[in-house]
Write a protein that holds these residues in place. Structure first.
Motif, PDB file in Angstrom:
ATOM      1  N   ASN A  77      46.554  11.856 -64.634  1.00 58.31           N
ATOM      2  CA  ASN A  77      47.720  10.972 -64.669  1.00 58.31           C
ATOM      3  C   ASN A  77      48.995  11.727 -64.311  1.00 58.31           C
ATOM      4  OD1 ASN A  77      46.033   8.931 -65.491  1.00 58.31           O
ATOM      5  ND2 ASN A  77      46.538   9.114 -67.659  1.00 58.31           N
ATOM      6  N   ILE A  94      51.907   5.812 -65.671  1.00 60.27           N
ATOM      7  CA  ILE A  94      50.673   5.289 -66.239  1.00 60.27           C
ATOM      8  C   ILE A  94      50.975   4.792 -67.652  1.00 60.27           C
ATOM      9  CG2 ILE A  94      48.277   5.763 -66.819  1.00 60.27           C
ATOM     10  CD1 ILE A  94      48.884   5.934 -63.840  1.00 60.27           C
ATOM     11  N   TYR A 114      45.796   3.807 -70.424  1.00 55.37           N
ATOM     12  CA  TYR A 114      44.605   4.548 -69.995  1.00 55.37           C
ATOM     13  C   TYR A 114      43.646   4.531 -71.174  1.00 55.37           C
ATOM     14  CZ  TYR A 114      41.831   7.871 -67.323  1.00 55.37           C
ATOM     15  OH  TYR A 114      40.836   8.462 -66.588  1.00 55.37           O
ATOM     16  N   TYR A 125      49.209   0.752 -64.109  1.00 53.89           N
ATOM     17  CA  TYR A 125      50.126   1.442 -63.208  1.00 53.89           C
ATOM     18  C   TYR A 125      51.463   0.699 -63.198  1.00 53.89           C
ATOM     19  CZ  TYR A 125      45.751   3.446 -61.373  1.00 53.89           C
ATOM     20  OH  TYR A 125      44.530   4.069 -61.234  1.00 53.89           O
TER      21      TYR A 125
END
Length: 244
Positions: free
Chosen positions: A5, A16, A19, A41
């Motif tokens: 990332n 980011i 995740y 994103y």
């Protein structure tokens, strides 16, 4: 998904925001399929993005009694609160600063009979957040409110489910071929002569004389398929891009 990332955030104008693994997206089996990832994103500047993805229509197969994994999904959430379900392959999508692309990858198919997975392993998966208590029922495991197994109820449920299921399948493709054909016929897509990119006249692509292109704008179309696929001219089965 295999790029750090920090690298992405250093080289591209994005952040980011998410995740994480997605519970229950790995197919149940004696050996559980790996869960899919959810990556968010957040775009920090206006620009254009492209998506090239797979497993948005067909499921990752289960093997030797294992169940199929979940399919992929890409959702673009705009700053005004609206959201769009993205095709698996598309180029030059305009985004603005603050837009969020939520990319769900597909899960892996399970391998082996899920009712033979050790109860303690299923309980571990639930406690680790990889499988939900409801998802544990795919293994025939009854999980109590304190996230421990009800062993007596589990043994009873597994015996019942094994009888109802019958012999295990070599492959589980996610839906039976007859149901798949019915599903494809009911989708609001039209058949269009396939045209290769850059070609001036219709021609077969990938050995198919026709490809199904999308003019669907109904986001309620089947959760079992490409719901809300509003991009006119993209082929449904990926034979070619039409008029992109």
């Amino acid at each position: 998904t295999n790029v750090p990332n920090e690298f992405l955030e250093s080289y591209f104008p994005l952040r980011i925001d998410l995740y994480e693994t997605i519970p229950d997206t790995g197919g149940a089996g004696k050996n559980r399929g790996g869960n899919g990832l959810r990556i968010g994103y957040r775009f920090l500047e206006p620009g254009e993005i492209s998506i090239h993805d797979d497993r948005w229509l067909t499921y990752p197969w289960g093997v030797n009694g294992g169940l199929p994994g979940a399919r992929s999904k890409k959702t673009l959430v705009r700053t005004d609160g609206s959201s769009e379900l993205m095709p698996s392959k598309i180029d030059r999508i305009k985004v603005e600063a603050g837009d969020l692309l939520i990319a769900d990858t597909w899960g892996g198919g399970g391998c082996g009979d899920p009712y033979e997975r050790e109860i303690e392993r299923v309980v571990f998966d639930v406690q680790a957040g990889l499988v939900t208590p409801k998802g544990a029922l795919s293994y025939g495991v009854v999980v109590k409110n304190d996230l421990t197994a009800d062993v007596a109820a589990t043994n009873k449920l597994r015996a019942k489910l094994k009888v109802e299921r019958g012999p295990v399948k070599l492959f589980d493709r996610g839906f039976e071929q007859g149901k798949k054909n019915k599903f494809l016929k009911e989708l609001p897509f039209k058949k269009t002569t396939a045209v290769s990119e850059g070609a001036g006249s219709p021609s077969p692509v990938g050995g198919a004389e026709t490809a199904i292109s999308s003019e669907n704008t109904d986001p309620s179309v089947a959760q079992d398929g490409p719901a809300g696929y509003p991009y006119k001219g993209l082929t449904f089965m990926g034979y070619a891009k039409l008029g992109v």
